[in-house]
Motif scaffolding. Structure first.
Motif, mmCIF file in Angstrom:
data_model
loop_
_atom_site.group_PDB
_atom_site.id
_atom_site.type_symbol
_atom_site.label_atom_id
_atom_site.label_comp_id
_atom_site.label_asym_id
_atom_site.label_seq_id
_atom_site.Cartn_x
_atom_site.Cartn_y
_atom_site.Cartn_z
ATOM 1 N N MET A 1 0.757 -1.196 0.105
ATOM 2 C CA MET A 1 -0.125 0.075 -0.022
ATOM 3 C C MET A 1 0.947 1.159 0.208
ATOM 4 O O MET A 1 0.723 2.255 -0.803
ATOM 5 N N PHE A 2 1.982 1.220 0.833
ATOM 6 C CA PHE A 2 2.831 2.405 0.863
ATOM 7 C C PHE A 2 3.420 2.733 -0.416
ATOM 8 O O PHE A 2 3.643 3.992 -0.878
ATOM 9 N N ASN A 3 3.840 1.682 -1.125
ATOM 10 C CA ASN A 3 4.487 1.837 -2.462
ATOM 11 C C ASN A 3 3.590 2.410 -3.448
ATOM 12 O O ASN A 3 4.041 3.111 -4.326
ATOM 13 N N ASP A 4 2.220 2.137 -3.339
ATOM 14 C CA ASP A 4 1.321 2.676 -4.121
ATOM 15 C C ASP A 4 1.163 4.278 -3.699
ATOM 16 O O ASP A 4 1.051 5.009 -4.761
ATOM 17 N N ALA A 5 1.152 4.504 -2.396
ATOM 18 C CA ALA A 5 1.025 5.852 -2.211
ATOM 19 C C ALA A 5 2.293 6.619 -2.857
ATOM 20 O O ALA A 5 2.390 7.697 -3.265
ATOM 21 N N ASP A 6 3.493 6.124 -2.705
ATOM 22 C CA ASP A 6 4.697 6.563 -3.431
ATOM 23 C C ASP A 6 4.404 6.865 -4.654
ATOM 24 O O ASP A 6 4.792 8.045 -5.449
ATOM 25 N N GLU A 7 3.815 6.115 -5.636
ATOM 26 C CA GLU A 7 3.567 6.058 -7.162
ATOM 27 C C GLU A 7 2.525 6.991 -7.417
ATOM 28 O O GLU A 7 2.677 7.736 -8.330
ATOM 29 N N THR A 8 1.630 7.240 -6.436
ATOM 30 C CA THR A 8 0.438 8.496 -6.559
ATOM 31 C C THR A 8 1.113 9.651 -6.467
ATOM 32 O O THR A 8 1.018 10.761 -7.238
ATOM 33 N N LEU A 9 2.281 9.717 -5.273
ATOM 34 C CA LEU A 9 2.815 11.132 -5.335
ATOM 35 C C LEU A 9 3.613 11.641 -6.272
ATOM 36 O O LEU A 9 3.627 12.584 -6.831
ATOM 37 N N LYS A 10 4.227 10.455 -6.971
ATOM 38 C CA LYS A 10 5.193 11.063 -8.170
ATOM 39 C C LYS A 10 4.360 11.193 -9.355
ATOM 40 O O LYS A 10 4.493 12.140 -10.101
ATOM 41 N N GLN A 11 3.243 10.413 -9.553
ATOM 42 C CA GLN A 11 2.306 11.014 -10.756
ATOM 43 C C GLN A 11 1.735 12.466 -10.462
ATOM 44 O O GLN A 11 1.561 13.316 -11.480
ATOM 45 N N TYR A 12 1.461 12.680 -9.238
ATOM 46 C CA TYR A 12 0.852 14.127 -9.017
ATOM 47 C C TYR A 12 1.904 15.012 -9.292
ATOM 48 O O TYR A 12 1.716 16.038 -10.004
ATOM 49 N N LEU A 13 3.045 14.907 -8.610
ATOM 50 C CA LEU A 13 4.047 15.957 -8.802
ATOM 51 C C LEU A 13 4.381 16.123 -10.103
ATOM 52 O O LEU A 13 4.838 17.086 -10.700
ATOM 53 N N THR A 14 4.613 15.055 -10.952
ATOM 54 C CA THR A 14 4.864 15.011 -12.389
ATOM 55 C C THR A 14 3.982 16.112 -13.250
ATOM 56 O O THR A 14 4.566 16.948 -13.987
ATOM 57 N N ALA A 15 2.584 15.863 -12.749
ATOM 58 C CA ALA A 15 1.769 16.451 -13.521
ATOM 59 C C ALA A 15 1.617 18.143 -13.183
ATOM 60 O O ALA A 15 1.362 19.022 -13.796
ATOM 61 N N ALA A 16 1.929 18.121 -11.918
ATOM 62 C CA ALA A 16 1.449 19.555 -11.101
ATOM 63 C C ALA A 16 2.650 20.418 -10.996
ATOM 64 O O ALA A 16 2.307 21.760 -10.920
ATOM 65 N N ILE A 17 3.828 19.999 -11.082
ATOM 66 C CA ILE A 17 5.029 21.000 -10.785
ATOM 67 C C ILE A 17 5.149 21.796 -12.100
ATOM 68 O O ILE A 17 5.025 23.050 -11.944
ATOM 69 N N PRO A 18 5.094 21.346 -13.330
ATOM 70 C CA PRO A 18 5.033 20.029 -13.864
ATOM 71 C C PRO A 18 6.510 19.793 -14.186
ATOM 72 O O PRO A 18 7.472 20.436 -14.316
ATOM 73 N N ILE A 19 6.769 18.454 -14.671
ATOM 74 C CA ILE A 19 7.981 18.068 -14.889
ATOM 75 C C ILE A 19 8.004 17.164 -16.557
ATOM 76 O O ILE A 19 7.317 16.399 -16.396
ATOM 77 N N ALA A 20 8.682 18.068 -17.235
ATOM 78 C CA ALA A 20 8.574 17.491 -18.704
ATOM 79 C C ALA A 20 9.726 16.245 -18.560
ATOM 80 O O ALA A 20 10.645 15.934 -17.632
ATOM 81 N N ASN A 21 9.458 15.300 -19.557
ATOM 82 C CA ASN A 21 10.238 13.961 -19.598
ATOM 83 C C ASN A 21 11.837 14.459 -19.476
ATOM 84 O O ASN A 21 12.372 15.096 -20.347
ATOM 85 N N GLY A 22 12.309 13.779 -18.591
ATOM 86 C CA GLY A 22 13.880 13.714 -18.560
ATOM 87 C C GLY A 22 14.419 14.984 -17.805
ATOM 88 O O GLY A 22 15.321 15.124 -17.624
ATOM 89 N N GLU A 23 13.538 15.920 -17.508
ATOM 90 C CA GLU A 23 14.108 17.336 -16.709
ATOM 91 C C GLU A 23 14.386 17.115 -15.381
ATOM 92 O O GLU A 23 15.455 17.454 -15.270
ATOM 93 N N VAL A 24 13.790 16.418 -14.372
ATOM 94 C CA VAL A 24 13.881 16.193 -13.126
ATOM 95 C C VAL A 24 13.565 14.655 -12.950
ATOM 96 O O VAL A 24 12.479 14.299 -13.046
ATOM 97 N N ASP A 25 14.513 13.896 -12.104
ATOM 98 C CA ASP A 25 14.118 12.671 -11.599
ATOM 99 C C ASP A 25 13.328 12.696 -10.081
ATOM 100 O O ASP A 25 13.553 13.763 -9.534
ATOM 101 N N ILE A 26 12.439 11.783 -9.901
ATOM 102 C CA ILE A 26 11.973 11.802 -8.415
ATOM 103 C C ILE A 26 12.188 10.301 -8.126
ATOM 104 O O ILE A 26 12.215 9.423 -8.527
ATOM 105 N N SER A 27 12.708 10.762 -6.579
ATOM 106 C CA SER A 27 13.222 9.389 -6.033
ATOM 107 C C SER A 27 12.729 9.252 -4.732
ATOM 108 O O SER A 27 12.358 10.377 -3.834
ATOM 109 N N PHE A 28 12.553 7.966 -4.214
ATOM 110 C CA PHE A 28 12.034 7.878 -2.801
ATOM 111 C C PHE A 28 13.265 7.232 -2.020
ATOM 112 O O PHE A 28 12.840 6.548 -0.852
ATOM 113 N N GLU A 29 14.412 7.070 -2.323
ATOM 114 C CA GLU A 29 15.441 6.373 -1.616
ATOM 115 C C GLU A 29 15.986 7.461 -0.643
ATOM 116 O O GLU A 29 15.806 8.699 -0.460
ATOM 117 N N ARG A 30 16.710 6.901 0.443
ATOM 118 C CA ARG A 30 17.356 7.658 1.536
ATOM 119 C C ARG A 30 18.330 8.558 0.975
ATOM 120 O O ARG A 30 19.179 8.136 0.240
#
Length: 271
Positions: free
Chosen positions: A1-30
């Protein structure tokens, strides 16, 4: 479930910032020193550093749904969990980091609730919203202490908390309750007054799984009468013990009656 929240957050930020393809990576690592040393592209890091229940949203009232076969399914609501993300930007130039953080913060302010079109995985099956709120960076831990544990230099960070549902309970299945008895009396005395509630379901004859709504049902010789609900169920409080007759009439004028004994094992009627 938490990994689904990560992917949901990624999808939202990619669309809302917005982030063009390859412009900025989104990572959930420490964001440790080893991790940051491997970066070669501008990166927005969303580090999940705290998980806890949002206890104010707790609800243990089970939802009961008839299965149409004389049984029910009871499901306790999910727990609502706060996922705290520390959001940081990583780039070669400070002005690039600040530009990414500013766009991210603006996107965070616009989302008190994440739009369902961004939901991923099990969140698609949930009827509960994903809430979002901005909190001070020290609401759980002091930033300097956290960066010390990560063995990295102190960086400007935002803290975003998502409240997501977590299905923690297995549904319970069993037979529907048809008779309920309530005994009332004075403490220390043998006398008791008994109240009996009976319930049943109107079925289509020959099709026990098909219930019939809108049927007028009554107990002969009493003032007890009601109309079956969308699930075909009816119930009568305060039925005296003994033998009774249930009378019924459908919306199209089909009528009949059925003898019952109270208490009994079933009060279902067939039409």
């Amino acid at each position: 479930m938490f990994n689904d929240a990560d992917e949901t957050l990624k999808q939202y930020l990619t669309a809302a910032i917005p982030i063009a393809n390859g412009e900025v990576d989104i990572s959930f690592e420490r964001p440790s020193r080893e991790w940051s040393g491997r970066l070669s592209r501008p990166t927005l890091n969303c580090f999940l550093y705290d998980i806890r229940e949002r206890s104010g949203f707790r609800d243990d009232t089970a939802t009961r749904i008839a299965d149409g076969k004389g049984g029910f399914r009871a499901q306790r609501p999910p727990r609502r969990i706060d996922l705290s993300y520390m959001v940081t930007a990583w780039a070669r130039e400070a002005e690039d980091e600040h530009r990414i953080l500013a766009r991210t913060l603006a996107a965070m302010y616009r989302a008190g609730e994440i739009d369902r079109r961004f939901f991923q995985g099990h969140l698609l099956e949930s009827e509960y919203p994903v809430l979002a709120r901005i909190v001070p960076p020290d609401h759980v831990a002091k930033p300097a202490d956290l960066w010390g544990v990560l063995d990295n230099e102190l960086r400007t960070s935002l803290v975003w908390v998502l409240t997501v549902p977590l299905d923690a309970f297995t549904p319970v299945e069993g037979p529907l309750v048809t008779t309920r008895e309530l005994h009332v009396g004075a403490i220390g005395e043998d006398w008791r007054e008994t109240f009996i509630q009976v319930a049943g379901t109107a079925h289509r004859r020959g099709a026990p799984g098909e219930t019939v709504p809108g049927v007028r049902v009554s107990v002969a010789g009493t003032a007890l009468r009601m109309v079956t609900g969308p699930d075909g169920r009816f119930n009568f409080p305060g039925v005296p013990p003994g033998d009774h007759t249930i009378r019924f009439e459908t919306e199209d004028g089909v009528s009949g009656e059925r003898a019952i004994s109270v208490p009994g094992s079933s009060y279902d009627i067939e039409l």
